[in-house]
Structure formats: structure tokens, C-alpha cells
Design a protein around this motif. Structure first.
Motif, PDB file in Angstrom:
ATOM      1  N   ALA A 192      -6.797  49.687  49.467  1.00  0.00           N
ATOM      2  CA  ALA A 192      -5.717  48.623  50.042  1.00  0.00           C
ATOM      3  C   ALA A 192      -5.734  48.793  51.679  1.00  0.00           C
ATOM      4  CB  ALA A 192      -4.362  49.197  49.862  1.00  0.00           C
ATOM      5  N   CYS A 193      -5.882  47.409  52.251  1.00  0.00           N
ATOM      6  CA  CYS A 193      -6.047  47.036  53.729  1.00  0.00           C
ATOM      7  C   CYS A 193      -4.854  47.475  54.449  1.00  0.00           C
ATOM      8  CB  CYS A 193      -6.732  45.830  53.759  1.00  0.00           C
ATOM      9  SG  CYS A 193      -5.291  44.493  53.801  1.00  0.00           S
ATOM     10  N   SER A 194      -3.651  47.505  53.917  1.00  0.00           N
ATOM     11  CA  SER A 194      -2.597  47.501  54.836  1.00  0.00           C
ATOM     12  C   SER A 194      -1.409  48.266  54.076  1.00  0.00           C
ATOM     13  CB  SER A 194      -2.073  46.160  54.984  1.00  0.00           C
ATOM     14  OG  SER A 194      -1.704  45.548  54.175  1.00  0.00           O
ATOM     15  N   GLN A 195      -0.462  48.477  54.605  1.00  0.00           N
ATOM     16  CA  GLN A 195       0.849  49.117  53.833  1.00  0.00           C
ATOM     17  C   GLN A 195       1.453  48.130  52.981  1.00  0.00           C
ATOM     18  OE1 GLN A 195       4.665  49.591  55.740  1.00  0.00           O
ATOM     19  NE2 GLN A 195       4.605  51.860  55.276  1.00  0.00           N
ATOM     20  N   LYS A 196       1.364  46.900  53.321  1.00  0.00           N
ATOM     21  CA  LYS A 196       1.782  45.847  52.476  1.00  0.00           C
ATOM     22  C   LYS A 196       1.178  45.764  51.107  1.00  0.00           C
ATOM     23  CE  LYS A 196       2.715  40.846  52.510  1.00  0.00           C
ATOM     24  NZ  LYS A 196       1.401  40.217  52.106  1.00  0.00           N
ATOM     25  N   CYS A 197      -0.296  45.763  51.376  1.00  0.00           N
ATOM     26  CA  CYS A 197      -1.106  45.534  50.231  1.00  0.00           C
ATOM     27  C   CYS A 197      -0.810  46.786  49.253  1.00  0.00           C
ATOM     28  CB  CYS A 197      -2.646  45.325  50.544  1.00  0.00           C
ATOM     29  SG  CYS A 197      -2.701  43.710  51.292  1.00  0.00           S
ATOM     30  N   LEU A 198      -0.896  48.077  50.017  1.00  0.00           N
ATOM     31  CA  LEU A 198      -0.593  49.363  49.339  1.00  0.00           C
ATOM     32  C   LEU A 198       0.505  49.308  48.302  1.00  0.00           C
ATOM     33  CD1 LEU A 198      -1.644  52.180  48.553  1.00  0.00           C
ATOM     34  CD2 LEU A 198      -0.323  52.995  50.610  1.00  0.00           C
ATOM     35  N   MET A 233     -13.312  45.028  48.876  1.00  0.00           N
ATOM     36  CA  MET A 233     -12.251  44.157  49.281  1.00  0.00           C
ATOM     37  C   MET A 233     -10.948  44.585  48.945  1.00  0.00           C
ATOM     38  SD  MET A 233     -13.349  40.360  47.948  1.00  0.00           S
ATOM     39  CE  MET A 233     -11.844  39.466  48.577  1.00  0.00           C
ATOM     40  N   CYS A 234      -9.944  44.311  49.827  1.00  0.00           N
ATOM     41  CA  CYS A 234      -8.666  44.735  49.618  1.00  0.00           C
ATOM     42  C   CYS A 234      -8.346  44.483  48.166  1.00  0.00           C
ATOM     43  CB  CYS A 234      -7.545  44.240  50.438  1.00  0.00           C
ATOM     44  SG  CYS A 234      -5.920  44.689  49.892  1.00  0.00           S
ATOM     45  N   GLY A 235      -7.707  45.226  47.290  1.00  0.00           N
ATOM     46  CA  GLY A 235      -7.683  45.106  45.913  1.00  0.00           C
ATOM     47  C   GLY A 235      -6.108  44.262  45.751  1.00  0.00           C
ATOM     48  N   ALA A 236      -5.348  44.051  46.582  1.00  0.00           N
ATOM     49  CA  ALA A 236      -4.167  43.517  46.390  1.00  0.00           C
ATOM     50  C   ALA A 236      -4.296  42.063  46.218  1.00  0.00           C
ATOM     51  CB  ALA A 236      -3.103  43.598  47.779  1.00  0.00           C
ATOM     52  N   PRO A 237      -3.857  41.640  44.929  1.00  0.00           N
ATOM     53  CA  PRO A 237      -3.730  39.972  44.798  1.00  0.00           C
ATOM     54  C   PRO A 237      -3.489  39.214  45.891  1.00  0.00           C
ATOM     55  CG  PRO A 237      -2.261  41.170  43.129  1.00  0.00           C
ATOM     56  CD  PRO A 237      -2.413  42.161  44.175  1.00  0.00           C
ATOM     57  N   GLY A 238      -4.388  38.361  46.104  1.00  0.00           N
ATOM     58  CA  GLY A 238      -4.239  37.281  46.969  1.00  0.00           C
ATOM     59  C   GLY A 238      -4.460  37.734  48.463  1.00  0.00           C
ATOM     60  N   CYS A 239      -4.936  38.806  48.730  1.00  0.00           N
ATOM     61  CA  CYS A 239      -5.362  39.332  50.076  1.00  0.00           C
ATOM     62  C   CYS A 239      -6.571  39.074  50.495  1.00  0.00           C
ATOM     63  CB  CYS A 239      -4.731  40.767  50.037  1.00  0.00           C
ATOM     64  SG  CYS A 239      -5.473  41.485  51.806  1.00  0.00           S
ATOM     65  N   GLY A 240      -6.921  38.471  51.549  1.00  0.00           N
ATOM     66  CA  GLY A 240      -8.327  38.430  52.086  1.00  0.00           C
ATOM     67  C   GLY A 240      -8.550  39.418  53.260  1.00  0.00           C
TER      68      GLY A 240
END
Ligand SMILES: [Zn+2]
Length: 317
Positions: free
Chosen positions: A68-74, A41-48
């Protein structure tokens, strides 16, 4: 956690994980593995986002243990890693502990390796010239062998005097950026038993450097001293060998550091990434292909497919 079926590339990924994270009890956030790609799963908090985008490859990029699923999450992941490393951390207590050390001359005297008059004349010579280390003056004035000086320093700093057996410049050049080897008065010496990495220091062990190398290598670091001539030989051999490519980046502040890391990770799409602070340096290492993760601990087996970036924040050197 249920064991899901394996998908393509998972075995390779698992090998990489095992190499990088399987033996990492010395790492700061141990006890957690990078999950298999299918479970990732994406490791960023709160990201599904990892679940809502089933078509998305979850192989890369990996920052420490998280995908990380996206630049924002990265960016969110990088910010948390940067926050960790820009905290107080380990500050070398050299100045405070130095005050409590028995001076080297007295250690050598207590060991019976020099006499009172020899120490006095060496101290006089040092004072008169206003420079030089007492050990060097003792070597010059009364022929004290350098291995005795190293043993004296070992007593002073409560650490062993190391030998050169098993030293390989080619593999030790891959441990860390040469700039750090040149600057911190140390040289990686050898790996023992696939879990211990010996670091040799010239004058005194440096706890901050040892911790940083321990976190990056995933190996337990033993610090010791190496007599002067051997130290110089080992260090120049490591500096002459081919190392991991290093980029230097000057950034203005913590935000600039985070941006620089995001850019590097986006560009290289690494299979593994780690950030470790060592004194003024923020040392980012990226393992780009699984072959690079097949060495001992986290050490790369060769200079290929690994890249280091040394970030310097603000007006630091
Ligand atoms: Zn995400």
C-alpha cells in the motif's frame, strides 16, 4: 511480465516471498505472488500512486500480497480483506452433521470392543450422573483402553488416530495463538514432508479451525484424533512453550476491525500480513522481518519478529 534488474533488498524480499507465498496453493487467493520491489505497484484499486512516487520505498507494509502506497490505500486494502473474512465463510456444521453420526457406543459395539451389557451399564451410569462422556464411563466401568476410544472416535468422524512421533512443543507453539489451542480442543502436532501439518483433536475434528490454520500456515492440514492422555500431554507442552506474542483487541464492529488492522499494520510495517477468521476470532499475523518468513510453509522458525493479534468483534467473548 518483463524481468527487471534487481535492486537492493530484492533478493531478501524474494526469499521472504518464496517462503510465504511460493507454496501457497492452499491459500484463498493463490496463483499470485508479491512482485519484486521494482515492479511493485500499490495494490489498492484505482491507485497509481506507486508509479508517481518513485522515491517511495515499496518494501513495506505488505498486506497479504499487496503493497500500500499510503494510509488511504492501506485502508482500502484492509477493507477488502475484512469484507472477505467477515463473509459467511465456513460455518462449522457440527450440529447438523452430529445428528447423522453413529453414536460412539454403537461404533465400539460394532467393532466388538465392548459388549451389549457393558454399553448398557455405562449408558445407565452416564444417565444417572447426568454428565461425562460415554468413552470415559466405559473406561471407568469396564476398563476400555483410551486408544480404543480414540479409534472408535476415528471411525465415527472418519479421521485417523495420530501418534506423537515427531512432536516438538517448541515449534508447534508457533503455529497459532495459545488461546485458540486452549479453546478449540486441539493441538498442532507436527509437520511432515515440509507440506503437511497434523492437527490433533481431542474429541472430533473441527473443519473451521483446520481451514483457518491451513490458510495461515500455507501447509495442507490433516486432522486426526489423539488418545486422551497423549492429547493432554501434547497440549500442556505447547501451552507451556514460548509462542508468538499475541495481542487481544475488542472492536465494536466491522469498521472497528478494519481500523484496528490498519493501525497494527501502520505501526508494525510488516513484510507480510495475513488475516484469517477462525470462529469468533479474526486472527491477524504479521511477519516483521524476512528471517521470520524462513520457516516451513508460512510457519515462523522462532517467536521473534512475528506478532499475532486476535480481534473479537462486538460483544463476543
Ligand atoms: Zn495507493
Amino acid at each position: 511480465m518483463p524481468i527487471l534488474g534487481k535492486i537492493g533488498g530484492t533478493v531478501e524480499r524474494e526469499q521472504a516471498d518464496a517462503a510465504l507465498f511460493g507454496r501457497d496453493r492452499y491459500l484463498p487467493t493463490s496463483g499470485k505472488r508479491v512482485p519484486n520491489e521494482a515492479d511493485r505497484m500499490c495494490g489498492a484499486p484505482g491507485c497509481g500512486g506507486g508509479w508517481t512516487m518513485p522515491w517511495k520505498s515499496r518494501r513495506r507494509p505488505i498486506l497479504e500480497r499487496e503493497w500500500a502506497c499510503s494510509q488511504k490505500c492501506l485502508k482500502a486494502l484492509v477493507n477488502s480483506v475484512v469484507r472477505r473474512e467477515t463473509g459467511e465463510g465456513i460455518v462449522a456444521d457440527e450440529t447438523t452433521s452430529h445428528r447423522h453420526r453413529v453414536p460412539l457406543g454403537l461404533v465400539l459395539l460394532a467393532q466388538g470392543w465392548i459388549s451389549h451389557p457393558q454399553l448398557r451399564s455405562a449408558l445407565d451410569a452416564q444417565r444417572a450422573s447426568g454428565r461425562g462422556r460415554i468413552g470415559d464411563w466405559l473406561t471407568q466401568s469396564c476398563g476400555l483402553p483410551e486408544d480404543r476410544i480414540a479409534r472408535g472416535l476415528g471411525v465415527q468422524w472418519s479421521c485417523p488416530v495420530l501418534g506423537m512421533d515427531g512432536f516438538s512443543a517448541a515449534s508447534m507453539a508457533l503455529v497459532m495463538p495459545k488461546r485458540m489451542v486452549a479453546e478449540f480442543g486441539m493441538v498442532p502436532l507436527r509437520v511432515a514432508g515440509s507440506r503437511l501439518l497434523y492437527l490433533a483433536f481431542e474429541e472430533r475434528p473441527n473443519a473451521a479451525v483446520a481451514l483457518g490454520v491451513e490458510q495461515m500456515s500455507g501447509l495442507k492440514v490433516e486432522s486426526g484424533l489423539l488418545p486422551g492422555t497423549k492429547f493432554e500431554a501434547a497440549r500442556s507442552a505447547v501451552l507451556a512453550a514460548e509462542g508468538v506474542p499475541v495481542h487481544m483487541k475488542l472492536v465494536a464492529d466491522r469498521d472497528g476491525l478494519a481500523d484496528g488492522i490498519v493501525r497494527a499494520v501502520e505501526q508494525s510495517q510488516p513484510l507480510a500480513t495475513r488475516l484469517v477468521r477462525v470462529h469468533q476470532y479474526y486472527w491477524l499475523r504479521m511477519w516483521l522481518e524476512s528471517g521470520a518468513t524462513q520457516g516451513i510453509g508460512n510457519l515462523p522458525p522462532g517467536p521473534e519478529d512475528v506478532v499475532d493479534t486476535l480481534f473479537l468483534v462486538g460483544g463476543q467473548r
